[in-house]
Design a protein around this motif. Structure first.
Motif, PDB file in Angstrom:
ATOM      1  N   ARG A  61       7.592  -3.678 -12.361  1.00  0.00           N
ATOM      2  CA  ARG A  61       6.699  -3.499 -11.266  1.00  0.00           C
ATOM      3  C   ARG A  61       5.979  -4.420 -11.536  1.00  0.00           C
ATOM      4  O   ARG A  61       5.391  -5.034 -11.029  1.00  0.00           O
ATOM      5  N   SER A  66       6.365 -10.644  -5.042  1.00  0.00           N
ATOM      6  CA  SER A  66       6.959  -9.867  -3.535  1.00  0.00           C
ATOM      7  C   SER A  66       6.724  -9.054  -2.898  1.00  0.00           C
ATOM      8  O   SER A  66       7.439  -8.117  -4.121  1.00  0.00           O
ATOM      9  N   ARG A  67       6.488  -8.732  -1.691  1.00  0.00           N
ATOM     10  CA  ARG A  67       6.691  -7.054  -1.700  1.00  0.00           C
ATOM     11  C   ARG A  67       7.922  -7.157  -1.661  1.00  0.00           C
ATOM     12  O   ARG A  67       8.846  -6.169  -1.653  1.00  0.00           O
ATOM     13  N   LEU A  70       9.311  -6.443  -5.098  1.00  0.00           N
ATOM     14  CA  LEU A  70       9.452  -4.728  -5.265  1.00  0.00           C
ATOM     15  C   LEU A  70      10.062  -3.659  -4.562  1.00  0.00           C
ATOM     16  O   LEU A  70      10.652  -2.518  -4.674  1.00  0.00           O
ATOM     17  N   GLN A  71      10.056  -4.142  -3.192  1.00  0.00           N
ATOM     18  CA  GLN A  71      11.011  -3.244  -2.419  1.00  0.00           C
ATOM     19  C   GLN A  71      12.554  -3.044  -3.081  1.00  0.00           C
ATOM     20  O   GLN A  71      13.267  -1.871  -3.249  1.00  0.00           O
ATOM     21  N   PHE A  81       9.855   3.456  -1.625  1.00  0.00           N
ATOM     22  CA  PHE A  81       9.751   2.337  -1.479  1.00  0.00           C
ATOM     23  C   PHE A  81       6.930   3.329  -2.050  1.00  0.00           C
ATOM     24  O   PHE A  81       6.847   2.564  -2.439  1.00  0.00           O
ATOM     25  N   ASN A  82       7.867   4.074  -0.549  1.00  0.00           N
ATOM     26  CA  ASN A  82       6.075   4.568  -0.633  1.00  0.00           C
ATOM     27  C   ASN A  82       5.893   5.350  -1.680  1.00  0.00           C
ATOM     28  O   ASN A  82       4.293   5.289  -1.879  1.00  0.00           O
ATOM     29  N   ASP A  85       4.772   3.425  -3.974  1.00  0.00           N
ATOM     30  CA  ASP A  85       3.240   3.142  -3.790  1.00  0.00           C
ATOM     31  C   ASP A  85       2.682   3.604  -4.944  1.00  0.00           C
ATOM     32  O   ASP A  85       1.407   3.287  -5.156  1.00  0.00           O
ATOM     33  N   LEU A 124       0.983 -10.185  -6.186  1.00  0.00           N
ATOM     34  CA  LEU A 124       1.594 -10.259  -4.997  1.00  0.00           C
ATOM     35  C   LEU A 124       1.369 -11.058  -3.931  1.00  0.00           C
ATOM     36  O   LEU A 124       0.515 -11.757  -4.098  1.00  0.00           O
ATOM     37  N   THR A 126       1.293 -13.309  -0.395  1.00  0.00           N
ATOM     38  CA  THR A 126       0.651 -12.876   0.668  1.00  0.00           C
ATOM     39  C   THR A 126       1.758 -14.017   1.666  1.00  0.00           C
ATOM     40  O   THR A 126       2.010 -14.777   1.685  1.00  0.00           O
TER      41      THR A 126
END
Length: 126
Positions: A61, A66-67, A70-71, A81-82, A85, A124, A126
């Motif tokens: 991680r 990028s997001r 991460l997904q 994912f949540n 996080d 990450l 943006t």
């Protein structure tokens, strides 16, 4: 030998029944088998990880950019994912702050390294 002769011949009960494990023992055995099957990579359960896999996930991680990466990482480890996080707010793997590494030598000539750990979050885009 004299004590053995005092005991006499051994009596064998030929009408013995096989011993059956109690329900508790059978349930414990079944539970262990089920846990081992769930730990197999091909049978991974959503949001359940072994400690070693969690450590690998948290270490990976740190390097995502990028997001979306991460997904994808969360999907690779079968974790929401949540959940990842939320978990990462409280748990991380050790990282060394390179600027705090101090090498010292004691009187016996043994070298020791002292360093400070730091919290690393992914940077990450943006």
């Amino acid at each position: 030998m004299s004590k053995l002769s005092q005991l006499g011949p051994v009596r064998v009960d030929h009408h013995m029944r096989p011993i059956r494990p109690t329900d508790y023992v059978q349930q414990m055995h079944h539970s262990r088998l089920q846990s081992e099957v769930q730990a197999l990579p091909s049978h991974s359960t959503q949001n359940r990880l072994l400690a070693s896999s969690l450590s690998e996930l948290l270490e990976s991680r740190k390097t995502v950019k990028s997001r979306a990466e991460l997904q994808a990482l969360a999907e690779q480890y079968h974790i929401d994912f949540n959940k990842l996080d939320e978990l990462a707010k409280f748990i991380s793997t050790p990282s060394i702050d390179e600027s705090t590494v101090v090498k010292s030598t004691n009187q016996d000539g043994e070298e020791t390294l002292t360093m400070t750990a730091r919290w690393v979050d992914p940077k990450l885009e943006t």
